[in-house]
Motif scaffolding. Sequence first.
Motif, PDB file in Angstrom:
ATOM      1  N   LEU A 127       0.809  -1.216   0.000  1.00 34.91           N
ATOM      2  CA  LEU A 127       0.000   0.000   0.000  1.00 34.91           C
ATOM      3  C   LEU A 127       0.845   1.271   0.000  1.00 34.91           C
ATOM      4  O   LEU A 127       0.554   2.229  -0.713  1.00 34.91           O
ATOM      5  N   GLU A 128       1.920   1.269   0.799  1.00 32.00           N
ATOM      6  CA  GLU A 128       2.730   2.494   0.863  1.00 32.00           C
ATOM      7  C   GLU A 128       3.375   2.812  -0.485  1.00 32.00           C
ATOM      8  O   GLU A 128       3.538   3.983  -0.830  1.00 32.00           O
ATOM      9  N   GLU A 129       3.711   1.785  -1.244  1.00 37.01           N
ATOM     10  CA  GLU A 129       4.283   2.021  -2.582  1.00 37.01           C
ATOM     11  C   GLU A 129       3.238   2.564  -3.537  1.00 37.01           C
ATOM     12  O   GLU A 129       3.544   3.408  -4.397  1.00 37.01           O
ATOM     13  N   VAL A 130       2.009   2.072  -3.403  1.00 39.86           N
ATOM     14  CA  VAL A 130       0.917   2.597  -4.237  1.00 39.86           C
ATOM     15  C   VAL A 130       0.745   4.089  -3.957  1.00 39.86           C
ATOM     16  O   VAL A 130       0.600   4.900  -4.884  1.00 39.86           O
ATOM     17  N   ILE A 131       0.786   4.445  -2.675  1.00 42.88           N
ATOM     18  CA  ILE A 131       0.606   5.849  -2.289  1.00 42.88           C
ATOM     19  C   ILE A 131       1.722   6.710  -2.884  1.00 42.88           C
ATOM     20  O   ILE A 131       1.481   7.743  -3.505  1.00 42.88           O
ATOM     21  N   ARG A 132       2.963   6.261  -2.724  1.00 40.94           N
ATOM     22  CA  ARG A 132       4.105   7.042  -3.232  1.00 40.94           C
ATOM     23  C   ARG A 132       4.096   7.123  -4.754  1.00 40.94           C
ATOM     24  O   ARG A 132       4.453   8.140  -5.342  1.00 40.94           O
ATOM     25  N   ALA A 133       3.676   6.035  -5.403  1.00 43.03           N
ATOM     26  CA  ALA A 133       3.699   5.986  -6.873  1.00 43.03           C
ATOM     27  C   ALA A 133       2.623   6.873  -7.502  1.00 43.03           C
ATOM     28  O   ALA A 133       2.721   7.236  -8.676  1.00 43.03           O
ATOM     29  N   THR A 134       1.579   7.196  -6.737  1.00 50.27           N
ATOM     30  CA  THR A 134       0.466   7.957  -7.323  1.00 50.27           C
ATOM     31  C   THR A 134       0.381   9.391  -6.794  1.00 50.27           C
ATOM     32  O   THR A 134      -0.413  10.185  -7.308  1.00 50.27           O
ATOM     33  N   ALA A 135       1.196   9.714  -5.773  1.00 46.04           N
ATOM     34  CA  ALA A 135       1.131  11.052  -5.171  1.00 46.04           C
ATOM     35  C   ALA A 135       1.459  12.131  -6.197  1.00 46.04           C
ATOM     36  O   ALA A 135       2.390  11.981  -6.997  1.00 46.04           O
ATOM     37  N   ARG A 136       0.675  13.187  -6.173  1.00 40.56           N
ATOM     38  CA  ARG A 136       0.906  14.366  -7.026  1.00 40.56           C
ATOM     39  C   ARG A 136       0.823  14.058  -8.528  1.00 40.56           C
ATOM     40  O   ARG A 136       1.365  14.796  -9.342  1.00 40.56           O
ATOM     41  N   LYS A 137       0.178  12.942  -8.883  1.00 41.55           N
ATOM     42  CA  LYS A 137      -0.039  12.656 -10.308  1.00 41.55           C
ATOM     43  C   LYS A 137      -1.521  12.823 -10.590  1.00 41.55           C
ATOM     44  O   LYS A 137      -2.337  12.025 -10.149  1.00 41.55           O
TER      45      LYS A 137
END
Length: 218
Positions: free
Chosen positions: A74-84
Amino acid sequence: MDHHNPHLSETPPTAPGAMGLVTHELPPLPYARDALEPHISARTLDHHHGKHHAKYVTTLKELIQGSKLAKMPLEEVIRATARKKAKAKIFNNAAQVWNHTFLWHSMKPQGGGRPTGAIGERIDADLGGYEKFRDAFKTAATGQFGSGWAWLVIADGKLAVTSTGNADLPMVHGQKALLTLDVWEHAYYLDYQQDRAKYVQTFLDHLVNWDFANGNLV
Ligand code: MN
């Protein structure tokens, strides 16, 4: 500040690592639905955990199924989609899954009051003492316009009190979350109607889980 209630000995520990690996599933509450009464009602937790948190989980799974995001923690999903911008819907739902799981652990039955352990020392050193922390947290939580979250975080190696709007969260700002409070209206309206300040005060006095904050310091 330690209350010894034999009924609480069955509840899962909320010490280091208590959140475990946050996945794309709805985790159980770390206490019974009525365990935070009279401060937060079972009815609120039925809606907040059973409906709102659950919906973020099912929406997230629908949005990412079949994509490479579905295989990421989940944390990677959050980082990968932030500010996009094109991924905002995934980010919002993923972050809200994480935020709510973090929220449940940020509270405990018979919590609140002055901090114990290392977090108390850090609050004294970095924030000028418990009273100043409390004032800053109240200001952050009541001053957040509209929906969002109040946080105690580590930012640049020091404790700080912050707030974020909507689903936004410390990890995408290079900060480490120690404690949070949900200030979306759905978190308090059934119990406090519009009185967010009273809800925040109650959180500080009766619900804060300092054990969890201490666990997150390590
Ligand atoms: Mn919420």
